[in-house]
Design a protein around this motif. Sequence first.
Motif, PDB file in Angstrom:
ATOM      1  N   GLY A  78      12.966 -22.757  -1.449  1.00 23.06           N
ATOM      2  CA  GLY A  78      11.538 -23.250  -1.402  1.00 23.06           C
ATOM      3  C   GLY A  78      11.059 -21.931  -0.624  1.00 23.06           C
ATOM      4  O   GLY A  78      11.397 -21.951   0.629  1.00 23.06           O
ATOM      5  N   LEU A  79      10.323 -21.267  -1.396  1.00 26.56           N
ATOM      6  CA  LEU A  79       9.813 -20.150  -0.675  1.00 26.56           C
ATOM      7  C   LEU A  79       8.354 -20.197  -0.081  1.00 26.56           C
ATOM      8  O   LEU A  79       7.523 -20.930  -0.724  1.00 26.56           O
ATOM      9  CB  LEU A  79       9.626 -18.833  -1.660  1.00 26.56           C
ATOM     10  CG  LEU A  79      10.978 -18.505  -2.131  1.00 26.56           C
ATOM     11  CD1 LEU A  79      10.655 -17.510  -3.340  1.00 26.56           C
ATOM     12  CD2 LEU A  79      11.896 -17.897  -1.059  1.00 26.56           C
ATOM     13  N   THR A  80       8.055 -19.735   1.095  1.00 27.95           N
ATOM     14  CA  THR A  80       6.486 -19.781   1.136  1.00 27.95           C
ATOM     15  C   THR A  80       5.859 -18.770   0.597  1.00 27.95           C
ATOM     16  O   THR A  80       6.548 -17.965  -0.007  1.00 27.95           O
ATOM     17  CB  THR A  80       6.469 -19.339   2.934  1.00 27.95           C
ATOM     18  OG1 THR A  80       7.082 -17.979   3.054  1.00 27.95           O
ATOM     19  CG2 THR A  80       7.328 -20.292   3.810  1.00 27.95           C
ATOM     20  N   PRO A  81       4.458 -18.948   0.575  1.00 31.54           N
ATOM     21  CA  PRO A  81       3.763 -17.879  -0.286  1.00 31.54           C
ATOM     22  C   PRO A  81       4.242 -16.331   0.268  1.00 31.54           C
ATOM     23  O   PRO A  81       3.919 -15.636  -0.513  1.00 31.54           O
ATOM     24  CB  PRO A  81       2.330 -18.380   0.034  1.00 31.54           C
ATOM     25  CG  PRO A  81       2.221 -19.661   0.440  1.00 31.54           C
ATOM     26  CD  PRO A  81       3.656 -19.862   1.186  1.00 31.54           C
ATOM     27  N   GLU A  82       4.306 -16.154   1.616  1.00 32.41           N
ATOM     28  CA  GLU A  82       4.692 -14.806   2.098  1.00 32.41           C
ATOM     29  C   GLU A  82       5.881 -14.357   1.573  1.00 32.41           C
ATOM     30  O   GLU A  82       5.981 -13.122   1.112  1.00 32.41           O
ATOM     31  CB  GLU A  82       4.329 -14.761   3.361  1.00 32.41           C
ATOM     32  CG  GLU A  82       3.212 -14.922   4.228  1.00 32.41           C
ATOM     33  CD  GLU A  82       2.645 -16.216   4.247  1.00 32.41           C
ATOM     34  OE1 GLU A  82       3.526 -17.209   4.207  1.00 32.41           O
ATOM     35  OE2 GLU A  82       1.503 -16.606   4.407  1.00 32.41           O
ATOM     36  N   GLN A  83       6.918 -15.256   1.530  1.00 34.66           N
ATOM     37  CA  GLN A  83       8.351 -14.902   1.173  1.00 34.66           C
ATOM     38  C   GLN A  83       8.251 -14.489  -0.303  1.00 34.66           C
ATOM     39  O   GLN A  83       8.717 -13.687  -0.797  1.00 34.66           O
ATOM     40  CB  GLN A  83       9.141 -15.853   1.407  1.00 34.66           C
ATOM     41  CG  GLN A  83       9.638 -15.939   2.867  1.00 34.66           C
ATOM     42  CD  GLN A  83      10.225 -17.191   3.204  1.00 34.66           C
ATOM     43  OE1 GLN A  83      10.308 -18.214   2.574  1.00 34.66           O
ATOM     44  NE2 GLN A  83      10.950 -17.361   4.406  1.00 34.66           N
ATOM     45  N   GLU A  84       7.403 -15.308  -0.987  1.00 31.74           N
ATOM     46  CA  GLU A  84       7.322 -14.997  -2.572  1.00 31.74           C
ATOM     47  C   GLU A  84       6.620 -13.811  -2.741  1.00 31.74           C
ATOM     48  O   GLU A  84       7.151 -13.057  -3.757  1.00 31.74           O
ATOM     49  CB  GLU A  84       6.408 -16.225  -3.029  1.00 31.74           C
ATOM     50  CG  GLU A  84       6.619 -16.181  -4.621  1.00 31.74           C
ATOM     51  CD  GLU A  84       6.358 -17.422  -5.140  1.00 31.74           C
ATOM     52  OE1 GLU A  84       6.041 -18.487  -4.720  1.00 31.74           O
ATOM     53  OE2 GLU A  84       5.904 -17.405  -6.345  1.00 31.74           O
ATOM     54  N   GLU A  85       5.724 -13.600  -2.173  1.00 29.32           N
ATOM     55  CA  GLU A  85       4.985 -12.105  -2.254  1.00 29.32           C
ATOM     56  C   GLU A  85       5.730 -11.145  -2.045  1.00 29.32           C
ATOM     57  O   GLU A  85       5.875 -10.104  -2.679  1.00 29.32           O
ATOM     58  CB  GLU A  85       3.452 -12.342  -1.499  1.00 29.32           C
ATOM     59  CG  GLU A  85       2.746 -10.908  -2.065  1.00 29.32           C
ATOM     60  CD  GLU A  85       1.246 -11.075  -1.634  1.00 29.32           C
ATOM     61  OE1 GLU A  85       1.062 -11.835  -0.655  1.00 29.32           O
ATOM     62  OE2 GLU A  85       0.485 -10.099  -1.557  1.00 29.32           O
ATOM     63  N   PHE A  86       6.471 -11.162  -0.789  1.00 31.11           N
ATOM     64  CA  PHE A  86       7.522 -10.162  -0.428  1.00 31.11           C
ATOM     65  C   PHE A  86       8.455  -9.791  -1.322  1.00 31.11           C
ATOM     66  O   PHE A  86       8.587  -8.691  -1.832  1.00 31.11           O
ATOM     67  CB  PHE A  86       8.001 -10.583   0.894  1.00 31.11           C
ATOM     68  CG  PHE A  86       9.092  -9.747   1.298  1.00 31.11           C
ATOM     69  CD1 PHE A  86       9.148  -8.488   1.710  1.00 31.11           C
ATOM     70  CD2 PHE A  86      10.435 -10.442   1.430  1.00 31.11           C
ATOM     71  CE1 PHE A  86      10.171  -7.352   2.046  1.00 31.11           C
ATOM     72  CE2 PHE A  86      11.731  -9.450   1.602  1.00 31.11           C
ATOM     73  CZ  PHE A  86      11.667  -8.108   2.178  1.00 31.11           C
ATOM     74  N   ARG A  87       9.001 -10.842  -2.122  1.00 29.88           N
ATOM     75  CA  ARG A  87      10.000 -10.920  -3.218  1.00 29.88           C
ATOM     76  C   ARG A  87       9.409  -9.962  -4.298  1.00 29.88           C
ATOM     77  O   ARG A  87      10.077  -9.145  -4.944  1.00 29.88           O
ATOM     78  CB  ARG A  87      10.720 -12.148  -3.620  1.00 29.88           C
ATOM     79  CG  ARG A  87      11.439 -12.604  -2.489  1.00 29.88           C
ATOM     80  CD  ARG A  87      12.050 -13.887  -2.893  1.00 29.88           C
ATOM     81  NE  ARG A  87      13.126 -14.155  -1.743  1.00 29.88           N
ATOM     82  CZ  ARG A  87      14.110 -15.010  -1.965  1.00 29.88           C
ATOM     83  NH1 ARG A  87      14.529 -15.678  -3.160  1.00 29.88           N
ATOM     84  NH2 ARG A  87      14.771 -15.410  -1.069  1.00 29.88           N
ATOM     85  N   LEU A  88       8.292 -10.508  -4.773  1.00 33.98           N
ATOM     86  CA  LEU A  88       7.551  -9.950  -5.870  1.00 33.98           C
ATOM     87  C   LEU A  88       7.328  -8.308  -5.664  1.00 33.98           C
ATOM     88  O   LEU A  88       7.532  -7.386  -6.524  1.00 33.98           O
ATOM     89  CB  LEU A  88       6.201 -10.313  -6.160  1.00 33.98           C
ATOM     90  CG  LEU A  88       6.378 -11.779  -6.821  1.00 33.98           C
ATOM     91  CD1 LEU A  88       5.010 -12.470  -6.809  1.00 33.98           C
ATOM     92  CD2 LEU A  88       7.187 -11.825  -8.203  1.00 33.98           C
ATOM     93  N   ILE A  89       6.772  -7.834  -4.409  1.00 36.32           N
ATOM     94  CA  ILE A  89       6.492  -6.491  -4.084  1.00 36.32           C
ATOM     95  C   ILE A  89       7.817  -5.692  -4.174  1.00 36.32           C
ATOM     96  O   ILE A  89       8.056  -4.702  -4.661  1.00 36.32           O
ATOM     97  CB  ILE A  89       6.076  -6.543  -2.535  1.00 36.32           C
ATOM     98  CG1 ILE A  89       4.396  -7.073  -2.587  1.00 36.32           C
ATOM     99  CG2 ILE A  89       5.935  -4.954  -2.171  1.00 36.32           C
ATOM    100  CD1 ILE A  89       4.087  -7.283  -1.128  1.00 36.32           C
ATOM    101  N   GLU A  90       8.852  -6.354  -3.737  1.00 34.42           N
ATOM    102  CA  GLU A  90      10.392  -5.555  -3.228  1.00 34.42           C
ATOM    103  C   GLU A  90      10.899  -5.404  -4.900  1.00 34.42           C
ATOM    104  O   GLU A  90      11.429  -4.418  -5.261  1.00 34.42           O
ATOM    105  CB  GLU A  90      11.387  -6.452  -2.644  1.00 34.42           C
ATOM    106  CG  GLU A  90      10.832  -6.285  -1.061  1.00 34.42           C
ATOM    107  CD  GLU A  90      11.171  -4.914  -0.632  1.00 34.42           C
ATOM    108  OE1 GLU A  90       9.900  -4.129  -0.366  1.00 34.42           O
ATOM    109  OE2 GLU A  90      12.176  -4.368  -0.490  1.00 34.42           O
TER     110      GLU A  90
ATOM    111  N   ASP B 198       0.919  -1.404   0.058  1.00 34.53           N
ATOM    112  CA  ASP B 198      -0.089   0.130   0.030  1.00 34.53           C
ATOM    113  C   ASP B 198       0.744   1.389  -0.074  1.00 34.53           C
ATOM    114  O   ASP B 198       0.258   2.343  -0.021  1.00 34.53           O
ATOM    115  CB  ASP B 198      -0.757   0.087   1.261  1.00 34.53           C
ATOM    116  CG  ASP B 198      -2.078  -0.754   0.837  1.00 34.53           C
ATOM    117  OD1 ASP B 198      -2.313  -1.367  -0.011  1.00 34.53           O
ATOM    118  OD2 ASP B 198      -3.031  -0.599   1.892  1.00 34.53           O
ATOM    119  N   ASN B 199       2.097   1.138   0.132  1.00 33.06           N
ATOM    120  CA  ASN B 199       2.891   2.321   0.235  1.00 33.06           C
ATOM    121  C   ASN B 199       2.537   3.360   1.371  1.00 33.06           C
ATOM    122  O   ASN B 199       2.130   4.483   1.325  1.00 33.06           O
ATOM    123  CB  ASN B 199       2.860   3.208  -1.009  1.00 33.06           C
ATOM    124  CG  ASN B 199       3.749   2.577  -2.120  1.00 33.06           C
ATOM    125  OD1 ASN B 199       4.689   2.029  -1.718  1.00 33.06           O
ATOM    126  ND2 ASN B 199       3.131   2.717  -3.264  1.00 33.06           N
TER     127      ASN B 199
END
Lengths: 316, 332
Positions: free
Chosen positions: B178-190, B10-11
Motif C-alpha cells: 500500500g503506497l502513499t501518493p508520495e511513495q508512488e510518485e517517487f517510484r514513477l520518477i525513479e 526537476d533534475n
Amino acid sequence: MFKSEYINELISGKLTVAGYKHIVSVVSVYIKKYNWPKSIIISNSDFSKYWTVEEIEEFVHQFFEWALTKNKFQYLNKIPENYQSYYLSQILVSFVANRIKEEQKKAGLSYDKCRELVTSISKENYTINVIDGVEYIYNKHFTAKEILTDQEIELAISYLPRIPILNSTKHYKPLVKLAVEDILNAAASPISIKKMTDKVFQLFDQKGFIVANIKEDSVDTVDELIKSKNFDHVIARIISNLNKNDAKILSEYFFKNEENLSIGKMAEKFKMPKSTLHQKIDAFKKVLRAYYIPVNEEEGLIFIKQLAEALDNSSN
Amino acid sequence: MKTILQFLKDNAAKEADITEPIKVSDKGLENLRDLFRNEFPIVDKSKYLRIHPQVQREQIWSVKTEYVDFEGLIQEIPDPILVWISSEVKQLEGEDYIRVYPISPFTELSTEDDEICEDSALIGFPFLVELWNEQPMLSELLDRYLGFYKLKNENFLIEDSLKSVGEPRAEYSKSIIGLTPEQEEFRLIEISRAKYLNHSVLSLLSFLENRQEQNAGVVISWNDKIEYPQFFTEQHNGALTLLIAAKTAIDKNDEYWLADNPELPFKIFIRKDKNGFIITVMTSEKVRLVDQKNTELNCELDTQRSVFSNIDSGIYRLFYQGLNSPLKIRLK
C-alpha cells in the motif's frame, strides 16, 4: 551544482572565500527555484517571505551543523567524486523536507487547510445545493425545508467525541472526511460549508502540538505540582539537561538582556555561531512549552521568577 | 516529501549550475570553517579504490553519466545513477548486458518492504535498493566499482516465486504494497529516470531489428538523426571477379552499404571482408576516423576518396571540416 573542489575545501576546514560564495550561491539558487519557506531557519522571527543574504548564510550554517550531527560526511571519501555533488544536494533537500515537515507538525491543521479539505471533500462525496446564496451539503438530495436551525445542529453535534491530531498524524484528509461524515450523521440536517468548516475545525483536538514530547504519566505529575504553585520539580526537569554555560547563556538571553542585544550580538558575546545560539534557545523554548503552560498571568509570573532564579543558580 | 519529489522531477542538480554573484560575510565564512576545522582531523585522501573487478551479481557500481547508444546517439543524465547488479553477465548478439536495480539515497521515501542498507560505511551513505525498478542495461555503461552488498531478503531474487505469480516483478511488488501518493510518485520518477539505463539495450534491439543483414549491420548518425544505409549486392562480370577476388578476397558478389544522403557532403561506402570492415568516404577533402579510445585510424588517400580498412565492430567518429559535429558510424 556543488563543485567537488569546494566540498573538499569545506570538509578539510579550509574553505576559501570563493568556495563559501559558491556554496551560499548554490543554496540561494535552490531556495529561489523551489520557493523554500523561511520557516526552515530555526528561530526565524521575521515573517517576510523574502530571504536576505544573511538569512541564507544562517540557513547554510544550520544545514551543515545538522549534517555534521547526523554524520553525513563521515564516509565522504567512499562516495565517488562525480556523485559527491549530487549527494550534497540530496542531503540538503532531505534536510529541508525534514524541516518543513517539523514546521507542519508544530502548526497542526490550520483553519485554511481545514476549509480547503472540507470544500474538496464536499465536492467529491456530497450533494451541494445553493440556498439563498449559501452552499449547503448533505449526504442525499435535499430541500431548504430539511435544514435545521443552528441551535438544533449545535445540540445534535455537541456529543460528538473530539478527533485527536497528533504529531505523528501524516495525512489530514481522512480525518477531515471522518469528521464531516460524523457531523452530518449526528446533525441529520444539511449544513452550510462555512459552518461545516467551523465545526470540523472545532472537532479536532490539537493539544498534542502544545504538549508534545511529554509522556502521559509525567503530565499528571507536572499538573499536580503546578496546581500547588510549587514549580521546583517542573523547573528541575526543564533545566536538567543544561550545563553551566548553557544556563548562563539562557539566563542572560531571557532575563538579563537589559541592553536588548540581538541574537547575533549575543552570539558574538558568547563566541559561538548565531545558529548554535538559535538552536539552544529554540530547544529550551520547546522544553519550556512542553512542561509548562501558565493558567493565568499571575501564575506565569511566579513561574518565570522561579525559573530565572534556578537558571541563575545553575550558571554559578 | 514534496520537496524531494520536486527536486527529483526537476533534475535540479544540474540546473543549479547557474549560480549567482553573492556578497557574503567574512564572519559566516569563519564560522563555517570553524565548524569543520576539527571535525575531520585526518582527511582521507585515498579516494575510492580504483579497482575494476569482473562484473558480478551483488556488486554496486556507478553508471556513466553519458554514453553513445547503439545507434550512435548521445544519451546523458544530469544526476548520476548507482546500481546494484542482480544478474550475472549475459550476452545478446555478442554484447554483454546485465540486470540491475538503481540505488537511491532518498530512504525517506521507502516502504516497510523496501531493501534498505543503513550502513554508511559501505558506499558513504545509507541507501535504498529499488527492488521494484529492475532494468536491463549494457555492461559497458558501468563506470566505477563501489562495493559488494548482499540483500537481506534473498527470497526476492528467487525467480520462481515471481514466475508463479505470472506478473512482471515491478508490477508484482507494486500491487502488494500500500503506497502513499508520495511513495508512488517517487517510484514513477525513479522508473522514468531508469529509462536511461534500459535505453542502452533498447537501442541495441532497435539496431538488431533494423540491421540490413543477418550477420552485419551499419548505422550512421549525425545531428541527432539516424540513418541505416541501404545494402546492395551487385554481381561483377567475370573479368572483374578475378581481379577483385585476388586483391580483396571478396567473392564474385560485391556487397556494400551505401550512405547517400543529400544532407551529407559525401557518399560513404562500407564493405566487409574477412579482415573486418572497409569504409570508403567519397571526398577529396581530408577526413579523420577515430575509434572509441580516441585513436585515429590509418587512411589510404587518393584524389577522390579516403579508405579505412581492417576495422573491427564498434562505434567510430568521422571528422570532416564541413560538418558541425562528427558523424558516428556503428559497425557490427
